[in-house]
Scaffold this motif. Structure first.
Motif, PDB file in Angstrom:
ATOM      1  N   ILE A   6      -3.177  22.321   0.653  1.00  5.58           N
ATOM      2  CA  ILE A   6      -2.965  20.901   0.917  1.00  5.58           C
ATOM      3  C   ILE A   6      -4.033  20.081   0.216  1.00  5.58           C
ATOM      4  O   ILE A   6      -3.739  19.056  -0.388  1.00  5.58           O
ATOM      5  CB  ILE A   6      -2.937  20.612   2.433  1.00  5.58           C
ATOM      6  N   ASP A   7      -5.280  20.527   0.269  1.00 14.11           N
ATOM      7  CA  ASP A   7      -6.354  19.801  -0.406  1.00 14.11           C
ATOM      8  C   ASP A   7      -6.101  19.701  -1.905  1.00 14.11           C
ATOM      9  O   ASP A   7      -6.370  18.670  -2.523  1.00 14.11           O
ATOM     10  CB  ASP A   7      -7.705  20.466  -0.143  1.00 14.11           C
ATOM     11  N   LYS A  10      -2.903  17.243  -2.420  1.00 18.36           N
ATOM     12  CA  LYS A  10      -3.007  15.840  -2.006  1.00 18.36           C
ATOM     13  C   LYS A  10      -2.974  14.863  -3.179  1.00 18.36           C
ATOM     14  O   LYS A  10      -2.238  13.891  -3.137  1.00 18.36           O
ATOM     15  CB  LYS A  10      -4.254  15.611  -1.153  1.00 18.36           C
ATOM     16  N   GLU A  15       1.979  10.893  -0.705  1.00 17.67           N
ATOM     17  CA  GLU A  15       1.316  10.979   0.595  1.00 17.67           C
ATOM     18  C   GLU A  15       2.288  11.349   1.706  1.00 17.67           C
ATOM     19  O   GLU A  15       1.953  12.077   2.626  1.00 17.67           O
ATOM     20  CB  GLU A  15       0.659   9.636   0.908  1.00 17.67           C
ATOM     21  N   ILE A  18       2.599  15.029   2.178  1.00 17.33           N
ATOM     22  CA  ILE A  18       1.422  15.607   2.825  1.00 17.33           C
ATOM     23  C   ILE A  18       1.429  15.300   4.321  1.00 17.33           C
ATOM     24  O   ILE A  18       1.101  16.143   5.148  1.00 17.33           O
ATOM     25  CB  ILE A  18       0.126  15.071   2.176  1.00 17.33           C
ATOM     26  N   ASP A  19       1.851  14.074   4.696  1.00 19.79           N
ATOM     27  CA  ASP A  19       1.796  13.642   6.091  1.00 19.79           C
ATOM     28  C   ASP A  19       2.935  14.176   6.960  1.00 19.79           C
ATOM     29  O   ASP A  19       2.742  14.428   8.136  1.00 19.79           O
ATOM     30  CB  ASP A  19       1.807  12.113   6.179  1.00 19.79           C
TER      31      ASP A  19
END
Length: 121
Positions: A6-7, A10, A15, A18-19
């Motif tokens: 995920i890092d 990102k 976004e 990711i969210d």
């Protein structure tokens, strides 16, 4: 291990991915990168007052995303759905509502709108 991916992702993915989605796996085949993402299974905000029953997930769809460093990128997306116990209708997150409250590009909001249109047929 999920957190480290995920890092890395990102800055590369919208976004909203990711969210509201989680990376379940990935596969690299030559110059092609396949990212398998599944919607985080939470009841849509607009239906929290209703009695909903889990109806698992829609069938996976595949969407080509923007290339990353010369690699073709395909998102394999699985979205959640529920059945309203009173109306017996399938409900799912309205990504137009979610996009209003996030910092999503208009282009990606259009992409999500197309997914909604595709899956309601």
């Amino acid at each position: 291990m999920q957190d480290s991916f995920i890092d890395i992702l990102k800055p590369l993915l919208p976004e909203i991915i990711i969210d509201y989605f989680q990376l379940t796996t990935y596969k690299k085949e030559g110059e092609t990168l396949h990212l398998y993402i599944k919607e985080i299974y939470s009841i849509p905000k607009e239906y929290r007052g209703y009695k909903l029953t889990s109806n698992e997930f829609f069938e996976e769809i595949t969407v080509q995303d923007f290339p990353i460093r010369g690699h073709h990128v395909y998102l394999h997306i699985t979205r959640g759905r529920w059945v309203n116990s009173y109306t017996c209708k399938v409900v799912f997150k309205d990504w137009n509502l979610v996009a209003d409250g996030t910092r999503v590009t208009q282009e990606f909001a259009s992409f999500l709108k197309e997914i909604n249109r595709f899956q309601t047929k």
